[in-house]
Design a protein around this motif. Structure first.
Motif, PDB file in Angstrom:
ATOM      1  N   GLY A 256     -19.298  17.914 -44.800  1.00 27.55           N
ATOM      2  CA  GLY A 256     -20.652  17.906 -44.367  1.00 27.55           C
ATOM      3  C   GLY A 256     -20.772  18.042 -42.779  1.00 27.55           C
ATOM      4  N   LEU A 257     -20.045  17.269 -42.209  1.00 27.50           N
ATOM      5  CA  LEU A 257     -19.838  17.139 -40.847  1.00 27.50           C
ATOM      6  C   LEU A 257     -19.471  18.370 -39.957  1.00 27.50           C
ATOM      7  CD1 LEU A 257     -19.968  15.576 -38.283  1.00 27.50           C
ATOM      8  CD2 LEU A 257     -17.246  14.947 -38.560  1.00 27.50           C
ATOM      9  N   LEU A 258     -18.583  19.020 -40.659  1.00 25.71           N
ATOM     10  CA  LEU A 258     -18.333  20.348 -40.109  1.00 25.71           C
ATOM     11  C   LEU A 258     -19.311  21.361 -40.287  1.00 25.71           C
ATOM     12  CD1 LEU A 258     -14.643  20.703 -41.450  1.00 25.71           C
ATOM     13  CD2 LEU A 258     -15.184  20.102 -39.137  1.00 25.71           C
ATOM     14  N   LYS A 259     -20.115  21.252 -41.308  1.00 25.79           N
ATOM     15  CA  LYS A 259     -21.233  22.196 -41.351  1.00 25.79           C
ATOM     16  C   LYS A 259     -22.248  22.047 -40.674  1.00 25.79           C
ATOM     17  CE  LYS A 259     -20.624  23.236 -46.536  1.00 25.79           C
ATOM     18  NZ  LYS A 259     -21.177  23.139 -47.663  1.00 25.79           N
ATOM     19  N   LEU A 260     -22.512  20.732 -40.592  1.00 26.37           N
ATOM     20  CA  LEU A 260     -23.566  20.318 -39.315  1.00 26.37           C
ATOM     21  C   LEU A 260     -23.193  20.701 -37.876  1.00 26.37           C
ATOM     22  CD1 LEU A 260     -24.474  16.611 -40.275  1.00 26.37           C
ATOM     23  CD2 LEU A 260     -25.841  18.768 -40.634  1.00 26.37           C
ATOM     24  N   VAL A 261     -21.950  20.864 -37.605  1.00 27.12           N
ATOM     25  CA  VAL A 261     -21.412  21.264 -36.455  1.00 27.12           C
ATOM     26  C   VAL A 261     -21.758  22.586 -36.182  1.00 27.12           C
ATOM     27  CG1 VAL A 261     -19.216  21.048 -34.903  1.00 27.12           C
ATOM     28  CG2 VAL A 261     -19.867  18.999 -35.887  1.00 27.12           C
ATOM     29  N   GLY A 262     -21.096  23.371 -37.128  1.00 30.30           N
ATOM     30  CA  GLY A 262     -21.411  24.788 -37.167  1.00 30.30           C
ATOM     31  C   GLY A 262     -22.854  25.251 -36.968  1.00 30.30           C
ATOM     32  N   ARG A 263     -23.780  24.424 -37.803  1.00 32.52           N
ATOM     33  CA  ARG A 263     -25.223  24.881 -37.638  1.00 32.52           C
ATOM     34  C   ARG A 263     -25.668  24.556 -36.047  1.00 32.52           C
ATOM     35  NH1 ARG A 263     -29.071  21.660 -41.179  1.00 32.52           N
ATOM     36  NH2 ARG A 263     -27.797  22.418 -42.865  1.00 32.52           N
ATOM     37  N   ARG A 264     -25.258  23.364 -35.408  1.00 34.35           N
ATOM     38  CA  ARG A 264     -25.685  22.893 -33.978  1.00 34.35           C
ATOM     39  C   ARG A 264     -24.852  23.955 -33.283  1.00 34.35           C
ATOM     40  NH1 ARG A 264     -23.510  17.600 -31.337  1.00 34.35           N
ATOM     41  NH2 ARG A 264     -21.450  18.827 -31.281  1.00 34.35           N
ATOM     42  N   LYS A 265     -23.805  24.441 -33.228  1.00 38.82           N
ATOM     43  CA  LYS A 265     -23.290  25.502 -32.570  1.00 38.82           C
ATOM     44  C   LYS A 265     -24.205  26.841 -32.456  1.00 38.82           C
ATOM     45  CE  LYS A 265     -18.701  27.885 -31.905  1.00 38.82           C
ATOM     46  NZ  LYS A 265     -17.578  27.907 -32.405  1.00 38.82           N
ATOM     47  N   ARG A 266     -24.600  27.423 -33.757  1.00 41.45           N
ATOM     48  CA  ARG A 266     -25.217  28.491 -33.792  1.00 41.45           C
ATOM     49  C   ARG A 266     -26.547  28.496 -33.129  1.00 41.45           C
ATOM     50  NH1 ARG A 266     -23.187  28.242 -38.799  1.00 41.45           N
ATOM     51  NH2 ARG A 266     -25.080  27.629 -39.981  1.00 41.45           N
ATOM     52  N   LEU A 267     -27.258  27.250 -33.311  1.00 44.24           N
ATOM     53  CA  LEU A 267     -28.603  27.222 -32.689  1.00 44.24           C
ATOM     54  C   LEU A 267     -28.497  26.953 -31.075  1.00 44.24           C
ATOM     55  CD1 LEU A 267     -30.022  24.203 -34.935  1.00 44.24           C
ATOM     56  CD2 LEU A 267     -30.977  26.651 -34.391  1.00 44.24           C
ATOM     57  N   LEU A 268     -27.381  26.339 -30.533  1.00 44.34           N
ATOM     58  CA  LEU A 268     -26.994  26.127 -29.262  1.00 44.34           C
ATOM     59  C   LEU A 268     -26.748  27.531 -28.540  1.00 44.34           C
ATOM     60  CD1 LEU A 268     -24.830  22.997 -28.956  1.00 44.34           C
ATOM     61  CD2 LEU A 268     -27.495  23.262 -27.954  1.00 44.34           C
ATOM     62  N   LYS A 269     -26.045  28.475 -29.344  1.00 43.49           N
ATOM     63  CA  LYS A 269     -25.759  29.773 -28.872  1.00 43.49           C
ATOM     64  C   LYS A 269     -27.138  30.637 -28.631  1.00 43.49           C
ATOM     65  CE  LYS A 269     -23.337  33.908 -30.435  1.00 43.49           C
ATOM     66  NZ  LYS A 269     -22.378  34.498 -31.484  1.00 43.49           N
ATOM     67  N   TYR A 270     -28.026  30.284 -29.808  1.00 41.87           N
ATOM     68  CA  TYR A 270     -29.424  31.060 -29.856  1.00 41.87           C
ATOM     69  C   TYR A 270     -30.099  30.736 -28.489  1.00 41.87           C
ATOM     70  CZ  TYR A 270     -33.980  31.749 -30.747  1.00 41.87           C
ATOM     71  OH  TYR A 270     -35.442  32.513 -30.954  1.00 41.87           O
ATOM     72  N   LEU A 271     -30.167  29.050 -28.471  1.00 38.31           N
ATOM     73  CA  LEU A 271     -30.966  28.643 -27.327  1.00 38.31           C
ATOM     74  C   LEU A 271     -30.307  29.066 -26.015  1.00 38.31           C
ATOM     75  CD1 LEU A 271     -33.272  26.903 -26.749  1.00 38.31           C
ATOM     76  CD2 LEU A 271     -31.880  24.878 -26.608  1.00 38.31           C
ATOM     77  N   LYS A 272     -29.037  29.247 -25.792  1.00 43.45           N
ATOM     78  CA  LYS A 272     -28.476  29.620 -24.584  1.00 43.45           C
ATOM     79  C   LYS A 272     -28.766  31.178 -24.186  1.00 43.45           C
ATOM     80  CE  LYS A 272     -24.032  29.646 -22.342  1.00 43.45           C
ATOM     81  NZ  LYS A 272     -22.516  29.473 -22.577  1.00 43.45           N
ATOM     82  N   ALA A 273     -29.000  32.004 -25.405  1.00 45.86           N
ATOM     83  CA  ALA A 273     -29.299  33.434 -24.990  1.00 45.86           C
ATOM     84  C   ALA A 273     -30.823  33.488 -24.882  1.00 45.86           C
ATOM     85  CB  ALA A 273     -28.808  34.289 -26.365  1.00 45.86           C
ATOM     86  N   LYS A 274     -31.634  32.791 -25.242  1.00 49.66           N
ATOM     87  CA  LYS A 274     -33.181  33.048 -25.005  1.00 49.66           C
ATOM     88  C   LYS A 274     -33.521  32.177 -23.857  1.00 49.66           C
ATOM     89  CE  LYS A 274     -33.971  35.497 -28.636  1.00 49.66           C
ATOM     90  NZ  LYS A 274     -34.372  36.852 -28.680  1.00 49.66           N
ATOM     91  N   ASN A 275     -33.127  30.791 -23.639  1.00 50.16           N
ATOM     92  CA  ASN A 275     -33.746  29.998 -22.745  1.00 50.16           C
ATOM     93  C   ASN A 275     -32.496  29.153 -21.932  1.00 50.16           C
ATOM     94  OD1 ASN A 275     -35.255  28.602 -20.936  1.00 50.16           O
ATOM     95  ND2 ASN A 275     -36.713  27.964 -22.626  1.00 50.16           N
ATOM     96  N   TYR A 276     -31.935  29.840 -20.981  1.00 42.21           N
ATOM     97  CA  TYR A 276     -30.850  29.045 -20.503  1.00 42.21           C
ATOM     98  C   TYR A 276     -30.945  27.914 -19.750  1.00 42.21           C
ATOM     99  CZ  TYR A 276     -26.190  28.402 -18.247  1.00 42.21           C
ATOM    100  OH  TYR A 276     -25.005  27.917 -17.867  1.00 42.21           O
TER     101      TYR A 276
END
Length: 90
Positions: free
Chosen positions: A55-75
């Motif tokens: 479950g922890l690894l899934k949460l880390v993966g989800r956070r990583k994807r959200l951060l990647k999205y945020l970095k692309a949209k609003n640095y």
């Protein structure tokens, strides 16, 4: 391992773009970071709890994807968020 409603409301109020904002990437990343830190503490005590580790690894993966999205949209918002949460930038 769920967050209590008072702590969750405090995090949402701190990172929300406007009142009632619960779905923005900033709020989601902040909530995930809190859950990740709590699960990490749990796993330091219970080393053989492999289902929680998954479950922890899934949460880390989800956070990583959200951060990647945020970095692309609003640095600018991304850099502010990782500085506030104490997350490393890749």
């Amino acid at each position: 391992m769920a967050l209590d409603s008072a702590k969750k409301a405090e995090i949402v109020a701190k990172f929300a773009r406007k009142s009632g904002d619960t779905g923005s990437p900033e709020v989601q990343v902040a909530l995930l970071t809190t859950r990740i830190s709590e699960l990490t503490g749990h796993l330091k005590i219970n080393k053989k709890d492999f289902s929680s580790r998954l479950g922890l690894l899934k949460l880390v993966g989800r956070r990583k994807r959200l951060l990647k999205y945020l970095k692309a949209k609003n640095y600018e918002s991304y850099t502010k968020l990782i500085a506030e949460l104490g997350i490393r930038d890749k």
